[in-house]
Design a protein around this motif. Structure first.
Motif, PDB file in Angstrom:
ATOM      1  N   SER A  36      36.626  46.128  33.174  1.00 48.23           N
ATOM      2  CA  SER A  36      37.010  44.898  33.850  1.00 48.23           C
ATOM      3  C   SER A  36      36.068  44.105  34.119  1.00 48.23           C
ATOM      4  N   VAL A  37      34.592  44.552  34.109  1.00 44.20           N
ATOM      5  CA  VAL A  37      33.473  43.890  34.485  1.00 44.20           C
ATOM      6  C   VAL A  37      32.814  43.592  33.066  1.00 44.20           C
ATOM      7  N   LEU A  38      33.007  44.501  32.235  1.00 38.68           N
ATOM      8  CA  LEU A  38      32.334  44.433  30.737  1.00 38.68           C
ATOM      9  C   LEU A  38      32.591  43.096  30.064  1.00 38.68           C
ATOM     10  N   VAL A  39      33.957  42.829  30.231  1.00 42.43           N
ATOM     11  CA  VAL A  39      34.595  41.755  29.783  1.00 42.43           C
ATOM     12  C   VAL A  39      33.935  40.518  30.091  1.00 42.43           C
ATOM     13  N   PRO A  40      33.869  40.097  31.196  1.00 44.12           N
ATOM     14  CA  PRO A  40      33.384  38.821  31.829  1.00 44.12           C
ATOM     15  C   PRO A  40      31.947  38.856  31.783  1.00 44.12           C
ATOM     16  N   TRP A  41      30.905  40.016  31.775  1.00 45.75           N
ATOM     17  CA  TRP A  41      29.744  40.141  31.511  1.00 45.75           C
ATOM     18  C   TRP A  41      29.446  39.616  29.937  1.00 45.75           C
ATOM     19  N   ILE A  42      30.101  40.334  29.171  1.00 40.94           N
ATOM     20  CA  ILE A  42      29.881  40.218  27.705  1.00 40.94           C
ATOM     21  C   ILE A  42      30.036  38.547  27.454  1.00 40.94           C
ATOM     22  N   PHE A  43      31.071  38.015  28.185  1.00 36.06           N
ATOM     23  CA  PHE A  43      31.290  36.665  27.936  1.00 36.06           C
ATOM     24  C   PHE A  43      29.989  35.908  28.307  1.00 36.06           C
ATOM     25  N   LEU A  44      29.545  36.196  29.584  1.00 38.73           N
ATOM     26  CA  LEU A  44      28.311  35.399  30.068  1.00 38.73           C
ATOM     27  C   LEU A  44      27.170  35.697  29.212  1.00 38.73           C
ATOM     28  N   GLN A  45      26.858  36.811  28.812  1.00 46.41           N
ATOM     29  CA  GLN A  45      25.570  37.165  28.022  1.00 46.41           C
ATOM     30  C   GLN A  45      25.730  36.478  26.659  1.00 46.41           C
ATOM     31  N   THR A  46      27.076  36.641  26.023  1.00 49.56           N
ATOM     32  CA  THR A  46      27.181  35.974  24.773  1.00 49.56           C
ATOM     33  C   THR A  46      27.008  34.442  24.754  1.00 49.56           C
ATOM     34  N   ALA A  73      26.519  38.789  40.562  1.00 48.42           N
ATOM     35  CA  ALA A  73      27.025  39.771  41.388  1.00 48.42           C
ATOM     36  C   ALA A  73      28.337  39.547  42.117  1.00 48.42           C
ATOM     37  N   GLY A  74      28.527  38.229  42.920  1.00 46.55           N
ATOM     38  CA  GLY A  74      29.703  38.270  43.570  1.00 46.55           C
ATOM     39  C   GLY A  74      30.847  38.068  42.449  1.00 46.55           C
ATOM     40  N   ILE A  75      30.587  37.297  41.359  1.00 50.15           N
ATOM     41  CA  ILE A  75      31.707  36.983  40.549  1.00 50.15           C
ATOM     42  C   ILE A  75      32.060  38.270  39.738  1.00 50.15           C
ATOM     43  N   LEU A  76      31.277  39.062  39.493  1.00 47.37           N
ATOM     44  CA  LEU A  76      31.595  40.309  38.843  1.00 47.37           C
ATOM     45  C   LEU A  76      32.385  41.296  39.664  1.00 47.37           C
ATOM     46  N   ASP A  77      31.976  41.359  40.974  1.00 51.48           N
ATOM     47  CA  ASP A  77      32.475  42.124  42.001  1.00 51.48           C
ATOM     48  C   ASP A  77      34.089  41.534  42.043  1.00 51.48           C
ATOM     49  N   ALA A  78      34.222  40.083  41.947  1.00 53.69           N
ATOM     50  CA  ALA A  78      35.648  39.588  42.222  1.00 53.69           C
ATOM     51  C   ALA A  78      36.393  39.900  41.057  1.00 53.69           C
ATOM     52  N   PHE A  79      35.945  39.966  39.748  1.00 52.85           N
ATOM     53  CA  PHE A  79      36.437  40.418  38.595  1.00 52.85           C
ATOM     54  C   PHE A  79      37.324  41.946  38.807  1.00 52.85           C
ATOM     55  N   ARG A  80      36.469  42.941  39.342  1.00 53.46           N
ATOM     56  CA  ARG A  80      36.754  44.208  39.426  1.00 53.46           C
ATOM     57  C   ARG A  80      37.774  44.102  40.626  1.00 53.46           C
ATOM     58  N   ARG A  81      37.672  43.558  41.444  1.00 48.24           N
ATOM     59  CA  ARG A  81      38.871  43.494  42.624  1.00 48.24           C
ATOM     60  C   ARG A  81      40.129  43.038  41.876  1.00 48.24           C
ATOM     61  N   ILE A  82      40.032  41.986  41.344  1.00 49.56           N
ATOM     62  CA  ILE A  82      41.363  41.306  40.729  1.00 49.56           C
ATOM     63  C   ILE A  82      42.046  42.029  39.647  1.00 49.56           C
ATOM     64  N   LEU A  83      41.217  42.507  38.856  1.00 44.09           N
ATOM     65  CA  LEU A  83      41.658  43.005  37.590  1.00 44.09           C
ATOM     66  C   LEU A  83      42.039  44.670  37.815  1.00 44.09           C
ATOM     67  N   PRO A 101      40.132  30.687  37.385  1.00 40.11           N
ATOM     68  CA  PRO A 101      38.928  30.088  38.505  1.00 40.11           C
ATOM     69  C   PRO A 101      37.604  30.839  38.297  1.00 40.11           C
ATOM     70  N   LEU A 102      37.793  32.190  38.271  1.00 38.09           N
ATOM     71  CA  LEU A 102      36.541  32.857  38.122  1.00 38.09           C
ATOM     72  C   LEU A 102      35.941  32.797  36.592  1.00 38.09           C
ATOM     73  N   TRP A 103      36.593  32.496  35.682  1.00 38.54           N
ATOM     74  CA  TRP A 103      35.958  32.336  34.324  1.00 38.54           C
ATOM     75  C   TRP A 103      35.330  31.153  34.290  1.00 38.54           C
ATOM     76  N   LEU A 104      35.760  29.962  35.092  1.00 42.36           N
ATOM     77  CA  LEU A 104      35.482  28.889  35.028  1.00 42.36           C
ATOM     78  C   LEU A 104      34.043  28.774  35.644  1.00 42.36           C
ATOM     79  N   LEU A 105      33.878  29.496  36.815  1.00 46.22           N
ATOM     80  CA  LEU A 105      32.734  29.802  37.589  1.00 46.22           C
ATOM     81  C   LEU A 105      31.455  30.259  36.640  1.00 46.22           C
ATOM     82  N   MET A 106      32.234  31.254  35.914  1.00 48.30           N
ATOM     83  CA  MET A 106      31.311  32.023  35.196  1.00 48.30           C
ATOM     84  C   MET A 106      30.718  30.819  33.971  1.00 48.30           C
ATOM     85  N   ALA A 107      31.693  30.261  33.259  1.00 43.47           N
ATOM     86  CA  ALA A 107      31.557  29.288  32.348  1.00 43.47           C
ATOM     87  C   ALA A 107      30.272  28.302  32.879  1.00 43.47           C
TER      88      ALA A 107
END
Lengths: 274, 415
Positions: A84-94, A224-234, A159-165
């Motif tokens: 659940s955290v790898l997917v948003p992280w890979i987005f951020l990194q890529t 950090a906070g965004i990734l943690d939020a992803f973990r919680r919601i997913l 909205p979390l994705w938007l923040l990440m973007a």
């Protein structure tokens, strides 16, 4: 007719820049569309890579970190957390690494055609968003087998994705601008991103960070906070930690703003330096 | 009238001698050096090559404006500022209206994408809206002459086809201010004609055109006003015929000087040419004449021994092979009986029928009866026809009288 003034020795302003980006929104979209089309034309497996990449990392993480993570494990499996955290992280990194290269890759266009210089970078971030959507679908499907809890909170992924973007765009702009002048950053950026991953709660949960360091950890790392939020919601199916997310949002916005400021400062020399 | 483009004291400096990659190490050392200089309260000197130096001009809305000048004068830099690709170092550039550049973008065409996809992608990147592309899609396809291969990846196209596609997309943008670099709008002759046609059409529609070109004929016919740039400075701004005259004047003056420096009088056996000079009808020495002037070419020669009946010939050429005018004793038969020691010969040409440019003069001398060369045909001097006393009113008069056929003859068109 409104007048456009370009003054020497004075970099373009951030607000004017944002207005210009809005004016060139179709160009942003064109770059995004082109990146997606190219990706799926040039790679035989195409869409599949959006699934293979997080799964591969998941495999590695489970083997290496799964055991250590036992300590701070909650009610759900390590694999569910990690994915659940790898997917948003890979987005951020890529998004950061591709976005930062766009000005150089599209150098011929930058040197010949005027468009808002943010466009190729924002286009790359948007194009990476497609991989995120596919990855998100993977998380939702795998959740059932990995023991996550599916709840309405999944909707907060948008909205979390938007923040990440926003974070990705700000960083991609800074590194994109630096790469134009100093190609060294092409080689430095992957290392920095790798280090950032280990400095982020990707392989381990935020709770694994000693409590006395946690505040500093979150302040220093906007992801950090965004990734943690992803973990919680997913996985846990609960709303994000309000205070934590608020802090990370502020830090993200500041980081992105500063990143954009640096970009704007360096922008006047792009065409001459590429 | 209101202006559409305005340069106010615009300067552009390229760091490190020109546009290039920077290196982190160099920049850090430089930063250090500057900090030290600042601490010691020393002046820091701007580094790099200056490409434009306080250039100011104004282009009115709906006007066609040319930028001319030799290579390295700053035309391309000015054009990049106009196209908004590059930023000025000092001064300001002002626009009223949307700017678009007609440039060759085949390098931007992506090989993996089909022709259709490229039109959609690059059309938007070049500044067309989705609606505009939809409306002009078939015009673009027609213009590029690519109907049958539209859905093939462009990597399968020939380089000519790629070029046409790139150009077709670029030429269908529809800005208020149109910037064209002729050097970039390459292609075969037919395509260049299309380019000029499109430009003329835009000018007739009342768009503002900024045109950089070495094709003086195109500048003269298309542009109403212009600017002559030299070493990054404005040499002259004004009506295009005036600007062209000044530019040609500069080109010819330089060429005349260069030829003058290069002329060497090689002794050739018995005869030596010591000096060549040009004079007008009243005998005054000059280097510059007008079409229809009398020109007298004087040769100061030294014969080491007595030479009987030396047949002198003088030829005039504009640099192309062969002579335009030949004044030869072998032709008219008048020849001195003999020369010895120093003597001066003059050849008087009445009402010289040559149009403006630089002309070179060669001389040869043959012995008695025309057999045997005493002095081989060498370039011995150059003179310039700078303007004509005749009035030409055609739209391409300056470019064609100075660059096309050099001989003037009176003619008249009838219908």
């Amino acid at each position: 007719m409104n007048e456009l003034v370009i003054k020497g020795n004075r970099p373009p302003g951030v607000l004017d820049g944002l207005r210009e980006v809005w004016f060139f929104r179709e160009v942003v979209w064109a770059f995004a569309e082109r990146n997606v089309r190219l990706k799926y034309k040039q790679a035989t497996l195409g869409v599949a890579w959006a699934i293979i990449q997080p799964l591969a990392f998941l495999g590695i993480f489970t083997v290496i970190f799964g055991r250590f993570a036992e300590l701070s494990k909650g009610n759900h499996s390590y694999a569910a957390y990690a994915l659940s955290v790898l997917v948003p992280w890979i987005f951020l990194q890529t998004a950061v690494s591709i976005g930062a290269q766009m000005l150089v890759l599209d150098g011929t266009l930058v040197k010949k055609v005027y468009f808002a210089r943010e466009a190729p970078i924002l286009g790359a971030v948007l194009a990476t968003g497609l991989d995120f959507i596919i990855g998100l679908a993977l998380v939702l499907i795998m959740n059932r087998y990995l023991g996550g809890r599916l709840a309405w909170t999944v909707l907060l992924a948008a909205p979390l994705w938007l923040l990440m973007a926003i974070l990705a765009a700000g960083l991609a702009m800074t590194f994109g601008a630096l790469t134009v002048y100093y190609r060294d950053f092409r080689y430095a950026l992957p290392i920095l991103l790798q280090l950032w991953m280990f400095a982020s709660p990707v392989a381990y949960p935020l709770t694994a960070v000693p409590a006395k360091w946690r505040a500093l950890y979150v302040l220093a790392n906007p992801a950090a906070g965004i990734l943690d939020a992803f973990r919680r919601i997913l996985v846990e199916g609960v709303a994000p930690d309000g205070g934590l997310l608020f802090t990370s949002t502020i830090i993200t916005l500041i980081t992105a703003w500063v990143g954009y400021l640096i970009f704007k400062r360096m922008e006047p020399g792009f065409a001459d330096a590429i | 009238m209101t202006w559409a483009v305005r340069f106010e004291e615009v300067s552009k400096r390229y760091r490190g001698g020109g546009p290039r990659h920077a290196s982190l190490r160099e920049d850090l050392t430089q930063l250090g050096a500057r900090a030290v200089a600042l601490l010691r309260r020393r002046e820091t000197v701007d580094q790099g090559r200056i490409a434009l130096d306080k250039v100011s001009f104004e282009v009115e809305a709906g006007e066609s404006f040319a930028l001319i000048g030799p290579n390295g004068a700053g035309k391309t830099t000015a054009l990049k500022l106009l196209a908004r690709i590059s930023y000025p170092t000092r001064g300001s550039v002002r626009f009223r209206g949307r700017v678009g550049a007609l440039i060759e973008v085949s390098t931007g065409i992506h090989p993996e994408l089909s022709g259709r996809e490229n039109i959609w992608m690059y059309g938007r990147i070049m500044g067309m809206s989705g609606r505009e592309i939809k409306r002009r899609f078939f015009n673009i396809v027609d213009f590029a002459e690519l109907g049958s291969v539209l859905d093939m990846p462009t990597k399968m196209y020939s380089s000519g086809m790629q070029l046409r596609l790139g150009f077709a997309i670029a030429s269908h943008i529809d800005p208020d201010i149109f910037v064209v670099d002729e050097a970039l709008a390459v292609g075969d002759a037919g395509f260049q004609a299309k380019c000029v046609e499109r430009m003329t059409a835009l000018v007739n529609e009342g768009r503002t055109l900024l045109f950089v070109s070495h094709n003086l004929s195109a500048v003269e016919t298309i542009c109403r006003r212009g600017m002559f740039l030299l070493d990054g400075r404005v040499e002259v701004i004004g009506k295009s015929d005036e600007v062209l005259r000044r530019y040609l004047d500069w080109v010819d003056t330089r060429q005349l000087e260069r030829i003058g420096r290069e002329v060497q009088f090689r002794p050739s056996g018995l005869l030596r040419i010591d000096h060549v000079s040009f004079h007008d009808g009243t005998g005054i020495e000059k280097g510059v004449f007008r079409t229809g002037d009398d020109v007298e070419i004087r040769l100061a020669v030294t014969a080491e021994a007595r030479i009987a009946r030396p047949f002198f010939s003088i030829g005039i050429t504009d640099g192309r092979p062969g002579s335009l005018i030949l004044c030869s004793m072998l032709v008219d038969g008048k020849v001195p009986d003999e020369i010895e020691g120093m003597s001066t010969l003059a050849c008087r040409i009445r009402r010289i029928p040559l149009l403006p440019r630089v002309y070179q003069v060669w001389c040869s001398v043959r012995s008695n009866h025309g057999y045997g060369e005493i002095f081989d045909g060498q370039i011995v001097g150059a003179f310039r026809v700078a303007e004509t006393s005749l009035k030409f009113n055609g739209p391409g008069a300056i470019a064609h009288t100075t660059a096309d056929a050099p001989i003037f003859t009176e003619y008249e068109w009838l219908w």
